[in-house]
Structure formats: C-alpha cells, structure tokens
Write a protein that holds these residues in place. Structure first.
Motif, PDB file in Angstrom:
ATOM      1  N   ASN A 251       0.827  -1.205   0.000  1.00 17.03           N
ATOM      2  CA  ASN A 251       0.000   0.000   0.000  1.00 17.03           C
ATOM      3  C   ASN A 251       0.863   1.257   0.000  1.00 17.03           C
ATOM      4  OD1 ASN A 251      -2.333   1.588   0.103  1.00 17.03           O
ATOM      5  ND2 ASN A 251      -2.471   1.479   2.332  1.00 17.03           N
ATOM      6  N   ALA A 252       1.923   1.251  -0.793  1.00 22.25           N
ATOM      7  CA  ALA A 252       2.828   2.402  -0.836  1.00 22.25           C
ATOM      8  C   ALA A 252       2.120   3.669  -1.303  1.00 22.25           C
ATOM      9  CB  ALA A 252       4.017   2.097  -1.753  1.00 22.25           C
ATOM     10  N   GLU A 253       1.025   3.525  -2.031  1.00 19.98           N
ATOM     11  CA  GLU A 253       0.342   4.714  -2.545  1.00 19.98           C
ATOM     12  C   GLU A 253      -0.138   5.634  -1.421  1.00 19.98           C
ATOM     13  OE1 GLU A 253      -4.093   3.889  -3.703  1.00 19.98           O
ATOM     14  OE2 GLU A 253      -2.888   2.175  -4.365  1.00 19.98           O
ATOM     15  N   ASN A 254      -0.347   5.090  -0.197  1.00 18.51           N
ATOM     16  CA  ASN A 254      -0.791   5.917   0.929  1.00 18.51           C
ATOM     17  C   ASN A 254       0.341   6.310   1.872  1.00 18.51           C
ATOM     18  OD1 ASN A 254      -3.660   6.482   0.819  1.00 18.51           O
ATOM     19  ND2 ASN A 254      -3.954   4.263   0.890  1.00 18.51           N
ATOM     20  N   TRP A 255       1.568   5.906   1.556  1.00 14.59           N
ATOM     21  CA  TRP A 255       2.690   6.181   2.445  1.00 14.59           C
ATOM     22  C   TRP A 255       2.865   7.684   2.695  1.00 14.59           C
ATOM     23  CZ3 TRP A 255       5.995   3.109   5.245  1.00 14.59           C
ATOM     24  CH2 TRP A 255       7.182   3.685   5.698  1.00 14.59           C
ATOM     25  N   ASN A 256       2.727   8.488   1.664  1.00 15.85           N
ATOM     26  CA  ASN A 256       2.926   9.934   1.805  1.00 15.85           C
ATOM     27  C   ASN A 256       1.602  10.700   1.814  1.00 15.85           C
ATOM     28  OD1 ASN A 256       2.454   9.412  -0.916  1.00 15.85           O
ATOM     29  ND2 ASN A 256       3.786  11.073  -1.641  1.00 15.85           N
ATOM     30  N   ASN A 257       0.531  10.003   2.194  1.00 12.22           N
ATOM     31  CA  ASN A 257      -0.805  10.605   2.266  1.00 12.22           C
ATOM     32  C   ASN A 257      -1.053  11.118   3.687  1.00 12.22           C
ATOM     33  OD1 ASN A 257      -3.508  11.274   2.295  1.00 12.22           O
ATOM     34  ND2 ASN A 257      -4.249   9.220   1.755  1.00 12.22           N
ATOM     35  N   PRO A 258      -1.055  12.422   3.915  1.00 18.78           N
ATOM     36  CA  PRO A 258      -1.245  12.957   5.269  1.00 18.78           C
ATOM     37  C   PRO A 258      -2.592  12.614   5.883  1.00 18.78           C
ATOM     38  CG  PRO A 258      -0.334  14.643   3.816  1.00 18.78           C
ATOM     39  CD  PRO A 258      -0.772  13.492   2.946  1.00 18.78           C
ATOM     40  N   ALA A 259      -3.568  12.232   5.076  1.00 17.60           N
ATOM     41  CA  ALA A 259      -4.896  11.900   5.594  1.00 17.60           C
ATOM     42  C   ALA A 259      -5.037  10.427   5.961  1.00 17.60           C
ATOM     43  CB  ALA A 259      -5.964  12.284   4.565  1.00 17.60           C
ATOM     44  N   TYR A 260      -3.966   9.645   5.746  1.00 13.82           N
ATOM     45  CA  TYR A 260      -4.069   8.199   5.988  1.00 13.82           C
ATOM     46  C   TYR A 260      -3.764   7.922   7.467  1.00 13.82           C
ATOM     47  CZ  TYR A 260      -3.780   3.196   5.030  1.00 13.82           C
ATOM     48  OH  TYR A 260      -4.005   1.839   5.005  1.00 13.82           O
ATOM     49  N   THR A 261      -4.810   7.832   8.274  1.00 11.96           N
ATOM     50  CA  THR A 261      -4.647   7.718   9.729  1.00 11.96           C
ATOM     51  C   THR A 261      -4.947   6.339  10.278  1.00 11.96           C
ATOM     52  OG1 THR A 261      -6.937   8.462  10.062  1.00 11.96           O
ATOM     53  CG2 THR A 261      -5.214  10.152  10.044  1.00 11.96           C
ATOM     54  N   SER A 262      -5.483   5.440   9.461  1.00  8.49           N
ATOM     55  CA  SER A 262      -5.939   4.149   9.982  1.00  8.49           C
ATOM     56  C   SER A 262      -4.995   2.994   9.685  1.00  8.49           C
ATOM     57  CB  SER A 262      -7.316   3.817   9.403  1.00  8.49           C
ATOM     58  OG  SER A 262      -7.250   3.732   7.984  1.00  8.49           O
ATOM     59  N   GLY A 263      -3.900   3.232   8.992  1.00 10.30           N
ATOM     60  CA  GLY A 263      -3.057   2.134   8.538  1.00 10.30           C
ATOM     61  C   GLY A 263      -2.096   1.620   9.590  1.00 10.30           C
ATOM     62  N   TYR A 264      -1.422   0.537   9.238  1.00 13.86           N
ATOM     63  CA  TYR A 264      -0.408  -0.074  10.102  1.00 13.86           C
ATOM     64  C   TYR A 264       0.783  -0.448   9.217  1.00 13.86           C
ATOM     65  CZ  TYR A 264       1.551  -3.236  13.658  1.00 13.86           C
ATOM     66  OH  TYR A 264       2.370  -3.857  14.580  1.00 13.86           O
ATOM     67  N   PRO A 265       1.676   0.543   8.896  1.00 12.48           N
ATOM     68  CA  PRO A 265       1.784   1.858   9.533  1.00 12.48           C
ATOM     69  C   PRO A 265       0.838   2.898   8.942  1.00 12.48           C
ATOM     70  CG  PRO A 265       3.517   1.567   7.932  1.00 12.48           C
ATOM     71  CD  PRO A 265       2.782   0.259   7.979  1.00 12.48           C
ATOM     72  N   SER A 266       0.522   3.895   9.784  1.00 13.37           N
ATOM     73  CA  SER A 266      -0.266   5.048   9.373  1.00 13.37           C
ATOM     74  C   SER A 266       0.676   6.198   9.041  1.00 13.37           C
ATOM     75  CB  SER A 266      -1.199   5.461  10.511  1.00 13.37           C
ATOM     76  OG  SER A 266      -0.430   5.925  11.622  1.00 13.37           O
ATOM     77  N   TYR A 267       0.102   7.315   8.617  1.00 14.43           N
ATOM     78  CA  TYR A 267       0.935   8.483   8.340  1.00 14.43           C
ATOM     79  C   TYR A 267       1.624   8.969   9.625  1.00 14.43           C
ATOM     80  CZ  TYR A 267       2.361  13.171   6.980  1.00 14.43           C
ATOM     81  OH  TYR A 267       3.095  14.306   6.745  1.00 14.43           O
ATOM     82  N   THR A 268       0.962   8.808  10.779  1.00 14.12           N
ATOM     83  CA  THR A 268       1.597   9.160  12.061  1.00 14.12           C
ATOM     84  C   THR A 268       2.853   8.342  12.289  1.00 14.12           C
ATOM     85  OG1 THR A 268      -0.532   9.781  13.024  1.00 14.12           O
ATOM     86  CG2 THR A 268       1.253   9.294  14.559  1.00 14.12           C
ATOM     87  N   VAL A 270       4.695   7.019   9.931  1.00  9.85           N
ATOM     88  CA  VAL A 270       5.680   7.508   8.962  1.00  9.85           C
ATOM     89  C   VAL A 270       6.365   8.765   9.500  1.00  9.85           C
ATOM     90  CG1 VAL A 270       5.982   8.450   6.638  1.00  9.85           C
ATOM     91  CG2 VAL A 270       4.488   6.474   6.999  1.00  9.85           C
ATOM     92  N   GLN A 271       5.591   9.636  10.155  1.00 12.39           N
ATOM     93  CA  GLN A 271       6.173  10.839  10.743  1.00 12.39           C
ATOM     94  C   GLN A 271       7.163  10.495  11.855  1.00 12.39           C
ATOM     95  OE1 GLN A 271       2.365  12.926  11.555  1.00 12.39           O
ATOM     96  NE2 GLN A 271       3.270  14.627  10.405  1.00 12.39           N
ATOM     97  N   LEU A 272       6.858   9.451  12.635  1.00 14.49           N
ATOM     98  CA  LEU A 272       7.801   9.036  13.678  1.00 14.49           C
ATOM     99  C   LEU A 272       9.095   8.509  13.057  1.00 14.49           C
ATOM    100  CD1 LEU A 272       5.492   7.358  16.344  1.00 14.49           C
ATOM    101  CD2 LEU A 272       6.973   9.346  16.678  1.00 14.49           C
ATOM    102  N   LEU A 273       8.974   7.805  11.934  1.00 20.60           N
ATOM    103  CA  LEU A 273      10.184   7.400  11.207  1.00 20.60           C
ATOM    104  C   LEU A 273      10.956   8.632  10.736  1.00 20.60           C
ATOM    105  CD1 LEU A 273       9.314   4.341   8.920  1.00 20.60           C
ATOM    106  CD2 LEU A 273      11.276   4.539  10.443  1.00 20.60           C
ATOM    107  N   GLN A 274      10.228   9.646  10.309  1.00 18.90           N
ATOM    108  CA  GLN A 274      10.867  10.889   9.896  1.00 18.90           C
ATOM    109  C   GLN A 274      11.615  11.516  11.078  1.00 18.90           C
ATOM    110  OE1 GLN A 274       8.135  13.670   8.130  1.00 18.90           O
ATOM    111  NE2 GLN A 274       9.761  14.974   7.319  1.00 18.90           N
ATOM    112  N   GLY A 279      14.424  14.273  10.418  1.00 23.86           N
ATOM    113  CA  GLY A 279      13.709  15.189   9.546  1.00 23.86           C
ATOM    114  C   GLY A 279      13.599  14.747   8.104  1.00 23.86           C
ATOM    115  N   THR A 280      14.375  13.758   7.689  1.00 20.94           N
ATOM    116  CA  THR A 280      14.292  13.254   6.311  1.00 20.94           C
ATOM    117  C   THR A 280      13.032  12.421   6.143  1.00 20.94           C
ATOM    118  OG1 THR A 280      16.700  13.172   6.105  1.00 20.94           O
ATOM    119  CG2 THR A 280      15.422  11.832   4.566  1.00 20.94           C
TER     120      THR A 280
END
Length: 567
Positions: A251-268, A270-274, A279-280
């Motif tokens: 499901n890479a298409e939602n990896w950079n989707n800021p509205a994707y909040t329900s996934g595992y992983p979710s956008y949140t 992904v931000q923690l990975l950032q 910051g990258t």
C-alpha cells in the motif's frame, strides 16, 4: 492423568490407531513384552495418537512471543503487551527465560499446567508446568543507566530522544559467547513503528540462574531505521535475522498521504520514522525486509537489510542447512508464501525469489485438506542493484501526494513487467505481493505466522520437516474463490511440510487444528483443550513442536508442546 492425551479427533484431525507387528513383539514400537505383551496383543503395539501438553499460560492480555531454545535446552520467551489493568509489574512487557526446565529432556507425560480460573491470581501472571519464569527485563528498565531511555524505548537515530515506549518485545535470539553456552548475547526485537532491537549480555551461574550484566540497543541509523520488528530466526552462521512486518508493504500509494490515519503503519507512524531520521522523509521501499545483524558479539553490531528477500509483512525467515534456501512467511490477509535461493551459501545478498502456487486437495475440510505447492520464479537481484533502484524513490514526500494517484510504483508497471517482461526485476523485490499476484502465485493466505525447522534434524535427514502456523483460516482462504477454498477456522491451524534432499518443499498438510469455536462465549471462544491462533513455533530435537499463541480467543495465551508421535 498425565498430560492431555488428546487424539486428533479432539483436535479436529482424524487419525486412526494402527498396529505395528513384530516377531513376538520384538519389532513393535513399545512391543518388547513378547507374545500377548502389555503394549499390544500378540506382540502388536498401538501407535499413540499425537498429543498436546499445555506448557505455560501467560498474564491476561499478553501474547506469547520470542520462543527461542538454546543448544542446552533452555527456553527464552517474552510476555508481550500484558493488560494495563494488571498490578505492577505484571502490567509491563517482559523478556525472560525459564529456569529449571530442559526442553530437550522434557517428560512426554508431563502434566498440563491448569487453565487459570477467571479472576484468579494465576490469571494475572505467568504459569508453567515445570520450572519458573525469570524476568530478565521489563519495558522501561534502565539497568542503572545503561539504557537511559529504558528497555523497549524507541530512540531516534542520533540516540538523543525517545520517540515512544514500546510494550511489544517479539523475536529472541541467543548468540553464545563461550563453549558451554553459559554466557552470551540475547537479542530482542521490539515490534513497533519505528522498530528497535535490544541486546542483553546474559550469563547462567552454576545453579542455573540467569542474570544480565549489560544492555544496549542496536544502531539502525545506517539502514534508515526499521519498522515493526517481528519474529525471526538465528541463521546457521549465528547472526539474528529480524523480520520487518510491514503490514502495508503493498500500500505504498498511501505512504505519503497525510490523511491516511488508519493504517499499520499510518501516516503518524511515517512521521515518527521521519523523526527517527532527523527530519528526512522516509522512503517506503526501505522498510519491509529481513534485517541480518552481523558481527553480533561486537561492541557495535552491524545491521544489513536484505532487499533480496523481498518486501512484505515478514513474520520470519528460516534458512535451510544448505545455507542457501530460505522460506519466508507474509503476515496478514490475502498474502503469499515465498522461497529464496541464494547465489552463494551463507550470503543472502544475492539470489532468486520465488512465490508459491497452491493446488488444494479435493476437500474443503480444513482439518484434512492438504495443499500441493509449486514455485513461480519472480526475479533475481543483488542488494547492491536493489539499493540503486530504491534510492530512485528517496526524494519523495507529502508534497508529491495526489489523491487517487501514487508517487511510487504503479499497478500498470507491475502488470506490464509480469506480462511482457518490461523493465527490470525491481517489482519482484520492492512490490513483492503485487508482483507475485501478477505472476499467478497464490495470494490468499490469512495470517501466516512463524515458520521453523529443527536445524540438526533437517541437516541429518532425521527430521526432514518444516512447520508453519496459520493463525486463522478466514478471508481469502474461505471465500470459495481462487486456489484455496477451505472451511473457516477462527482458532487456527499448524501445517507440516516435508523437505527433500535439496530442501525443497512441495506440499503442506494440517497436523494441529484449533477449536471448536464458540462465538457466544464471553471468554475462551476457542476451546482451552487446544490451540488458538498459533504464532511462534519451535521444532525440538526429538520432533516435538512448541506452539505459542497470539489470541484474544483465549483469556490467557498459552504455550503448547505438540508431540506428533504421541506419548
């Protein structure tokens, strides 16, 4: 009554008692009493039905993880995410070892540990049929400052900030540091987003008691961090193989989707990975692999991500004794089953990846239906090649997201590659599930969990078998479509696969089936006389199998000992 002598009718597996004849009993399995001996009339011996023994129960809310047996028969395992309602310290995840038990000499007639009564003290802690559970560390322990942020804390790549506290220890691997195995390093995965791996320097004294002398976290900054570090195995060359269980690899298409909040992983997540990366914005194609921890006893172990083994929700990978053939399970719904063959023994950085195609037996009975397996070649690559392909997606972030489109590999690219050979083999390794489906492999498995062998038995040919846990049989396995069309079993199945002289497998058959299932039960919807949602597996030297549960269908998760030969 010794143990729970259940035949496979009680496990929903039909097995007949058969008779083994011998001249006056001399050739019977236990028929040494001569004519009319006690073990079988006229020298015949009845082959015992396979059996289960309940070896342990865990605190309410917790999952069995990290089953690992040392060469000395010692058992490490973890108590993952116990209930927050438990009194301290039982409400904290634990990494531990069983003292006073030798798995290699475990009595085949051991009495079961009792199922804890609702509300009892026993339901709130770890219970064992033999031995005692020694906690080596609980989530948050600092070990007098050796881990300033605490055991299981997810720390950024610069090691300056804690991002979260995990309660999810998973895989364990013990790497011995001396000849008798009384000292070594215990590696523990932390199944979180981002992931982590801790390393404890542990030792056992002359009384059999274990202690911890030092603790550290493996530094994954050189491989851009890890994600959902799940189960694993120790390679034949003694390096931990940690599985990144990227549930949303396809499901890479939602990896950079800021509205994707329900996934595992979710956008949140992904931000923690950032945050981990300082910051990258992370590249999705860097997460979802088998991570080998090389130089495991060095002051600074060196992790290597093996892109060659495919990108998926890895549960674990098991390397065969040829040190080339690897089997890999993909956890989740509508997933595949994979095999990798390395170019050179002992080196997973180059090789060919395959996906299984299933032909089911002519029955839908989950307790009886075996599956023939053929293997479809997906592609051949090296880590170095794949690193170049992966890097081409590095400079993509949220600003590139377009609703209804993807910033990453498209389905059209995959379909064109599969049908026409267009492009390179990156699709097989970066979009493994979608590539397998496009090539015609079976992608219907539901919750395929731990897969394991007994290494010495497989190498010698005395135990040429491999076991895999299917946590439950539902969804694509029971929808009356496709290659797999079985009867639903919410309690799960353990399958056995034979290995030929080249460590190929072409068939899987059910050997332990959970249930019955009672949807109306307030607790213990799966019978406590059998398995529920099997997960971790260990194959012992004598052919018995340890089965650990990850279930909400038992009030207390359990560890079982399955004996295919009976008692």
């Amino acid at each position: 009554m010794f143990g729970i002598q259940r035949n496979l009718l009680a496990l929903a597996i039909a097995t007949a008692l058969t008779a083994c004849g011998g001249d006056d009993g001399s050739n019977g399995i236990n028929g040494t009493n001569g004519a009319n001996g006690a073990d079988g009339a006229d020298g015949q011996d009845l082959v015992a039905a396979p059996s289960l023994i309940r070896l342990a129960t865990l605190p309410i809310g917790s999952e069995v993880t990290g089953l690992y047996k040392t060469d000395n028969g010692e058992l490490f395992f973890n108590v993952q995410h116990p209930s927050d309602t438990l009194a301290a310290p039982e409400n904290l995840a634990a990494v531990g070892v069983v003292e006073g038990m030798d798995l290699d000499r475990l009595d085949k007639r051991l009495a079961d540990v009792a199922v804890p009564a609702d509300g009892s003290a026993e339901a709130n802690t770890t219970q064992l049929a033999i031995g005692s559970y020694k906690v080596l560390g609980r989530a948050g322990d600092t070990y007098q400052g050796a881990l300033p942020f605490g055991l299981g804390s997810i720390v950024n790549g610069a090691n300056t900030q804690a991002l979260k506290q995990s309660q999810d220890p998973d895989f364990n691997a013990f790497v011995a540091a001396n000849a008798d195995g009384s000292e070594g390093y215990l590696f523990t995965s932390w199944e979180d987003r981002p992931g982590a791996v801790s390393r404890m320097h542990v030792s056992r004294d002359s009384e059999g008691e274990w202690s911890v002398s030092d603790v550290m976290n493996v530094d994954f900054s050189a491989v851009m961090g890890t994600l959902i570090n799940c189960f694993g195995t120790l390679s034949p060359w003694n390096t931990p193989l940690v599985a990144e269980e990227n549930y949303e690899a396809e499901n890479a298409e939602n990896w950079n989707n800021p509205a994707y909040t329900s996934g595992y992983p979710s956008y949140t997540d992904v931000q923690l990975l950032q945050d981990y990366l300082g910051g990258t914005f992370p590249n999705p194609y860097r997460y979802g692999y088998i991570v080998e921890i090389t130089q495991p006893t060095a002051a600074a172990p060196v992790p290597v991500k093996h892109f060659t083994l495919g990108r998926m929700a890895h549960e674990n990978a098991v390397v065969m004794p040829d040190q080339k053939t690897v089997y890999l399970t993909d956890d989740g719904t509508d997933k595949g089953f994979y095999k990798f063959v390395a170019t050179n023994p002992g080196d997973l950085s180059s090789g060919t990846l395959y996906a299984a195609k299933v032909t089911q037996d002519a029955t839908s009975d989950t307790a009886r239906a075996g599956m023939n397996l053929s293997w479809i070649e997906l592609g051949t690559a090296t880590n170095a090649q794949l690193e170049t392909w992966i890097a081409s997606y590095d400079n993509i972030d949220e600003t590139d997201y377009v609703d209804g489109a993807t910033s990453y590999i498209t389905q059209a690219e995959i379909d064109d590659w599969a049908a026409n050979g267009t492009g390179d083999d990156r699709y097989a390794f970066l979009e493994t599930l979608r590539a397998a489906e496009a090539k015609g492999a079976t992608v219907e498995f539901r919750k395929m969990e731990g897969i394991n062998i007994n290494y010495h038995g497989a190498a010698s040919g005395t135990l040429p078998v491999m076991y895999v846990a299917m946590s439950e049989v539902r969804s694509g396995m029971t929808d009356n479509e496709g290659d797999i069309q079985l009867t639903e079993n919410r309690c799960g199945v353990v399958y056995r696969m034979g290995l030929d002289a080249n460590y190929n497998t072409t068939r899987m058959e059910p050997v332990v089936v959970g249930g019955p299932y009672d949807s109306t039960a307030a607790t213990n919807r799966c019978s406590t006389d059998g398995i529920s949602n099997p997960d971790n597996l260990l194959v012992l030297d004598d052919g018995r199998v340890l089965i650990g549960e990850d279930t909400s269908n038992h009030e207390n998760n359990m560890i079982w000992v399955y004996n295919p030969a009976g008692e």
